[in-house]
Motif scaffolding. Structure first.
Motif, PDB file in Angstrom:
ATOM      1  N   LEU A  40       0.825  -1.211   0.000  1.00 18.48           N
ATOM      2  CA  LEU A  40       0.000   0.000   0.000  1.00 18.48           C
ATOM      3  C   LEU A  40       0.858   1.260   0.000  1.00 18.48           C
ATOM      4  CD1 LEU A  40      -2.910  -0.886   2.469  1.00 18.48           C
ATOM      5  CD2 LEU A  40      -3.035  -0.653  -0.013  1.00 18.48           C
ATOM      6  N   LEU A  41       1.893   1.260   0.824  1.00 17.27           N
ATOM      7  CA  LEU A  41       2.768   2.430   0.901  1.00 17.27           C
ATOM      8  C   LEU A  41       3.487   2.654  -0.426  1.00 17.27           C
ATOM      9  CD1 LEU A  41       3.902   4.659   2.704  1.00 17.27           C
ATOM     10  CD2 LEU A  41       5.716   3.069   3.388  1.00 17.27           C
ATOM     11  N   CYS A  42       3.954   1.574  -1.028  1.00 15.79           N
ATOM     12  CA  CYS A  42       4.623   1.694  -2.326  1.00 15.79           C
ATOM     13  C   CYS A  42       3.684   2.255  -3.381  1.00 15.79           C
ATOM     14  CB  CYS A  42       5.139   0.327  -2.768  1.00 15.79           C
ATOM     15  SG  CYS A  42       6.367  -0.406  -1.672  1.00 15.79           S
ATOM     16  N   LEU A  43       2.472   1.744  -3.426  1.00 16.50           N
ATOM     17  CA  LEU A  43       1.494   2.218  -4.417  1.00 16.50           C
ATOM     18  C   LEU A  43       1.149   3.684  -4.201  1.00 16.50           C
ATOM     19  CD1 LEU A  43      -0.824  -0.930  -4.397  1.00 16.50           C
ATOM     20  CD2 LEU A  43       0.632  -0.197  -6.289  1.00 16.50           C
ATOM     21  N   ALA A  44       1.007   4.077  -2.944  1.00 18.33           N
ATOM     22  CA  ALA A  44       0.691   5.478  -2.649  1.00 18.33           C
ATOM     23  C   ALA A  44       1.811   6.397  -3.124  1.00 18.33           C
ATOM     24  CB  ALA A  44       0.446   5.659  -1.152  1.00 18.33           C
ATOM     25  N   LYS A  45       3.057   6.000  -2.899  1.00 19.39           N
ATOM     26  CA  LYS A  45       4.190   6.812  -3.338  1.00 19.39           C
ATOM     27  C   LYS A  45       4.229   6.939  -4.855  1.00 19.39           C
ATOM     28  CE  LYS A  45       6.331   7.860   0.532  1.00 19.39           C
ATOM     29  NZ  LYS A  45       6.561   9.269   0.927  1.00 19.39           N
ATOM     30  N   LEU A  46       3.923   5.854  -5.544  1.00 24.63           N
ATOM     31  CA  LEU A  46       3.924   5.895  -7.005  1.00 24.63           C
ATOM     32  C   LEU A  46       2.802   6.770  -7.538  1.00 24.63           C
ATOM     33  CD1 LEU A  46       4.747   2.156  -7.710  1.00 24.63           C
ATOM     34  CD2 LEU A  46       6.212   4.098  -8.224  1.00 24.63           C
ATOM     35  N   ALA A 104      -5.744  -3.858   7.199  1.00 17.27           N
ATOM     36  CA  ALA A 104      -4.986  -3.027   6.255  1.00 17.27           C
ATOM     37  C   ALA A 104      -5.334  -1.550   6.312  1.00 17.27           C
ATOM     38  CB  ALA A 104      -5.203  -3.547   4.834  1.00 17.27           C
ATOM     39  N   PHE A 105      -6.533  -1.220   6.781  1.00 14.67           N
ATOM     40  CA  PHE A 105      -6.979   0.177   6.719  1.00 14.67           C
ATOM     41  C   PHE A 105      -7.391   0.702   8.084  1.00 14.67           C
ATOM     42  CE2 PHE A 105      -7.505  -1.509   2.431  1.00 14.67           C
ATOM     43  CZ  PHE A 105      -6.853  -0.540   1.696  1.00 14.67           C
ATOM     44  N   LYS A 106      -6.577   0.375   9.080  1.00  8.95           N
ATOM     45  CA  LYS A 106      -6.812   0.928  10.407  1.00  8.95           C
ATOM     46  C   LYS A 106      -6.620   2.450  10.366  1.00  8.95           C
ATOM     47  CE  LYS A 106      -3.696  -1.752  12.103  1.00  8.95           C
ATOM     48  NZ  LYS A 106      -2.752  -2.483  12.994  1.00  8.95           N
ATOM     49  N   THR A 107      -7.370   3.146  11.200  1.00 11.81           N
ATOM     50  CA  THR A 107      -7.332   4.611  11.186  1.00 11.81           C
ATOM     51  C   THR A 107      -5.928   5.149  11.431  1.00 11.81           C
ATOM     52  OG1 THR A 107      -9.585   4.623  12.041  1.00 11.81           O
ATOM     53  CG2 THR A 107      -8.363   6.686  12.177  1.00 11.81           C
ATOM     54  N   ASN A 108      -5.169   4.476  12.300  1.00 11.67           N
ATOM     55  CA  ASN A 108      -3.834   4.965  12.637  1.00 11.67           C
ATOM     56  C   ASN A 108      -2.727   4.346  11.788  1.00 11.67           C
ATOM     57  OD1 ASN A 108      -4.022   2.404  13.617  1.00 11.67           O
ATOM     58  ND2 ASN A 108      -3.147   2.842  15.634  1.00 11.67           N
ATOM     59  N   SER A 109      -3.086   3.675  10.720  1.00 12.65           N
ATOM     60  CA  SER A 109      -2.095   3.048   9.856  1.00 12.65           C
ATOM     61  C   SER A 109      -1.456   4.080   8.924  1.00 12.65           C
ATOM     62  CB  SER A 109      -2.743   1.947   9.017  1.00 12.65           C
ATOM     63  OG  SER A 109      -1.895   1.562   7.958  1.00 12.65           O
ATOM     64  N   PRO A 110      -0.121   4.245   8.955  1.00 11.40           N
ATOM     65  CA  PRO A 110       0.531   5.203   8.051  1.00 11.40           C
ATOM     66  C   PRO A 110       0.292   4.868   6.578  1.00 11.40           C
ATOM     67  CG  PRO A 110       2.033   4.508   9.797  1.00 11.40           C
ATOM     68  CD  PRO A 110       0.833   3.621   9.889  1.00 11.40           C
ATOM     69  N   ALA A 111       0.316   3.569   6.247  1.00 13.44           N
ATOM     70  CA  ALA A 111       0.107   3.189   4.848  1.00 13.44           C
ATOM     71  C   ALA A 111      -1.307   3.553   4.402  1.00 13.44           C
ATOM     72  CB  ALA A 111       0.346   1.694   4.667  1.00 13.44           C
ATOM     73  N   ALA A 112      -2.318   3.252   5.243  1.00 14.69           N
ATOM     74  CA  ALA A 112      -3.701   3.578   4.892  1.00 14.69           C
ATOM     75  C   ALA A 112      -3.890   5.090   4.762  1.00 14.69           C
ATOM     76  CB  ALA A 112      -4.646   3.019   5.945  1.00 14.69           C
ATOM     77  N   LYS A 113      -3.273   5.847   5.685  1.00 10.33           N
ATOM     78  CA  LYS A 113      -3.386   7.310   5.623  1.00 10.33           C
ATOM     79  C   LYS A 113      -2.745   7.840   4.349  1.00 10.33           C
ATOM     80  CE  LYS A 113      -2.326  11.545   8.186  1.00 10.33           C
ATOM     81  NZ  LYS A 113      -1.761  12.231   6.999  1.00 10.33           N
ATOM     82  N   SER A 114      -1.597   7.278   3.975  1.00 14.56           N
ATOM     83  CA  SER A 114      -0.926   7.712   2.756  1.00 14.56           C
ATOM     84  C   SER A 114      -1.776   7.422   1.528  1.00 14.56           C
ATOM     85  CB  SER A 114       0.426   7.002   2.647  1.00 14.56           C
ATOM     86  OG  SER A 114       1.120   7.415   1.496  1.00 14.56           O
ATOM     87  N   VAL A 115      -2.421   6.252   1.509  1.00 15.58           N
ATOM     88  CA  VAL A 115      -3.290   5.903   0.384  1.00 15.58           C
ATOM     89  C   VAL A 115      -4.452   6.888   0.275  1.00 15.58           C
ATOM     90  CG1 VAL A 115      -4.983   4.202  -0.408  1.00 15.58           C
ATOM     91  CG2 VAL A 115      -2.707   3.454   0.274  1.00 15.58           C
TER      92      VAL A 115
END
Length: 602
Positions: free
Chosen positions: A382-388, A421-432
């Motif tokens: 998720l983090l990789c996809l958000a960065k791309l 995967a999409f917890k409120t405090n998840s950095p990857a979910a927030k980035s997405v």
């Protein structure tokens, strides 16, 4: 069909043809007239059959068996004709008349069989064929040249040198690209297995690309994908994605995407299969890990500067932990190959194409698959996809958005994945979410906005109350000039306001506060699809925020009553219940009463 089966069939066919030849010899000796020419033709056929059998035709028996069946038919016809010339009584000879035309016809058939066998020997024996791919046509397929070309190309991959194998695979790819009939012939005539073997041939990137291209064109329907999957060693795919040149990786990623798109079984197998790998780092310490296709695709799509920084941090962290590492991370495999990659001459254009192919493959693997979507999120994908999405406009951004859309759709249908995967405090979910909102607000490109809007809608249950930063941009899109974008925004907002969302009352009020009612009323005057989803959302708002002055001012009650009179249930069965409920709530609030609000469980 395996080689052993082919060998048995070929032996049986040869024995049968040998018996026919002997029978023809006996019949010729008993004939009332000289039939030496026919006998000589039968002997020639026998010798040519023997010369073909001496070659290893069992490795590719399809053309031999097809031609041998035709030779057998012609020999049987010759035997029948010769027996009519057997010395018999005068009466028998009177009623059995054999003309010269009959003999000429048989001779032409036997000549054709000789031509077929001569051609067959040329594709099996490169010394006879002149050391090149045979493109002449045998008589048996003179009216269907594609079949002869396919036989010749497949035989070249089996028996020819590497240069001819590559040329033959390229020709098969060209034929497969032309039409579905050619694809069917290549698959039916045994083209899949040699192409896979060539793909596994590590000494020539061009040969591997030619094989992968041919397989890619074949894999456009489930039946052929299943055929490829049955013969495919997924460990080979993992090895190629982990070790081979980028040009090869691109076409293998394309093949994975095509197979995943057309066959759910292959899709799940690509995600499920893990390969145990033991590798040695530069300081001679051995480390073990497991890899699968998904983890390697995430590794490849995320390779770049922002990942390099993460790798350096990972190396520092793990050096204090005796190299105990999170083996599920794509950074693990990339770390092993990082030194090798950095010392290669990397073409940025080729690397970008590889990322695009890998992103498309991830999209196809995640589509309609909770298991594969979970695997992507577990590899920090998720983090990789958000960065791309943030840094790579164009096709790469689009495929990353489509992958996110597939993952969020899986999360919408699976509470466990959604919570993990999409917890409120998840950095990857927030980035997405940040990148999805950025696409919605900053990029007025419908092809990008549509997957972003759908993704936000799929995540509706993960947002807390007063999710204004998410709802506001969606309400803005209700007035979008592109009707598909406006409709998709209504669908996504409907997931915030529907009864299945336990804070639907709060979300409904927020939609109204962002002035969502007027554009919804305009959607009711659009086509069937916008009208349908606009009505559904309007009903939710009326049911959960019926006391709103905005609904009164917009004359929503009148609009819904008019919709009920027009039998809107014809648009969607759901409206048959929603519209009367919405009208009831609006009427109750108009009279000053307060309907009971039921409790909803998330």
């Amino acid at each position: 069909m395996g080689n052993t089966e082919d060998e048995m069939r070929i032996d049986q066919v040869f024995l049968s043809l040998n018996l026919l030849k002997d029978a023809i010899g006996v019949a010729v000796n008993e004939a009332v007239t000289s039939l030496a020419e026919v006998g000589n033709q039968a002997d020639t056929i026998h010798h040519m059959l023997w010369s073909v059998i001496r070659l290893d035709c069992s490795l590719y028996g399809r053309p031999f068996l097809r031609i041998a069946a035709d030779v057998s038919k012609n020999l049987k016809s010759a035997l029948t004709l010769i027996r009519k010339c057997k010395r018999r009584s005068i009466l028998r000879r009177i009623v059995t008349i054999v003309t010269q035309a009959d003999f000429r016809k048989i001779q032409r058939l036997l000549d054709a069989s000789i031509g077929d066998l001569r051609w067959l020997r040329s594709i099996f024996d490169y010394d006879v064929g002149g050391g090149s791919i045979e493109l002449s046509l045998p008589p048996i397929v003179s009216n269907d040249p594609v079949l002869a070309w396919v036989w010749s190309f497949i035989a070249a991959i089996h028996f020819g040198p590497l240069s001819d194998q590559m040329e033959a695979a390229t020709e098969l790819a060209s034929l497969a690209q032309d039409n579905d009939r050619n694809k069917k012939i290549i698959a039916e005539e045994g083209g899949v297995v040699p192409l896979l073997k060539l793909l596994n041939h590590g000494s020539s990137a061009d040969a591997q690309i030619a094989a992968a291209t041919a397989l890619f064109h074949l894999a456009n329907i489930q039946e052929r994908v299943r055929l490829i999957a049955q013969e495919l060693d997924i460990q080979m795919i993992i090895r190629i994605l982990g070790e081979f040149p980028m040009r090869v990786q691109i076409w293998v990623a394309n093949l994975v995407a095509r197979m995943a798109e057309h066959d759910p079984v292959a899709k799940e197998e690509f995600g499920r299969t893990n390969v145990f790998i033991r590798s040695r780092m530069e300081d001679m310490i051995f480390r073990s890990r497991t890899e699968n296709v998904i983890s390697l695709l995430v590794t490849l799509v995320s390779s770049g500067n922002f990942v390099d920084a993460r790798i350096n941090k990972e190396i520092k962290r793990t050096s204090n932990l005796n190299y105990r590492r999170d083996l599920s991370s794509p950074l693990s495999s990339y770390w092993d190959s990082n030194h090798k990659i950095k010392n290669e001459s990397v073409n940025p254009v080729v690397q970008h194409k590889l990322k695009i192919s890998c992103a498309e493959a991830l999209w196809m693997l995640a589509s309609d698959s909770v298991a594969n979507s979970r695997r992507i999120t577990e590899t920090k994908g998720l983090l990789c996809l958000a960065k791309l999405i943030e840094n790579e406009p164009g096709d790469l951004q689009f495929y990353c958005l489509m992958t996110i859309m597939a993952i969020t759709a899986a999360a919408e249908s699976n509470a466990e994945l959604r919570r993990a995967a999409f917890k409120t405090n998840s950095p990857a979910a927030k980035s997405v979410v940040d990148q999805l909102l950025r696409v919605i607000e900053a990029w007025d490109i419908p092809s990008l906005q549509l997957p972003a809007v759908r993704s936000i809608g799929s995540l509706a249950r993960t947002f807390p109350s007063r999710a204004t930063r998410v709802i506001g941009p969606l309400v803005e899109l209700l007035s979008h000039a592109n009707q598909d974008v406006a409709t998709e925004a209504a669908i996504s907002l409907g997931k915030f306001a529907c009864p299945e969302n336990y804070i639907c009352f709060v979300h409904s009020k927020t939609i109204i506060e962002f002035d969502g009612v007027p554009p919804l009323m305009r959607l009711l005057r659009s086509g069937d699809r916008p009208q349908l989803h606009g009505l559904i959302l309007l009903c939710y708002l009326a049911m959960h925020a019926g006391d709103s002055e905005a609904l009164e001012a917009a004359r929503v009650l009148t609009a819904l009553e008019g919709a009920a009179d027009r039998a809107v249930a014809a648009l969607h069965p759901k409206l048959k219940e929603l519209v009367p409920q919405a009208i009831y709530h609006l009427q109750i609030h108009r009279t000053g009463a307060h309907p009971h609000r039921p409790s909803y469980v998330p």
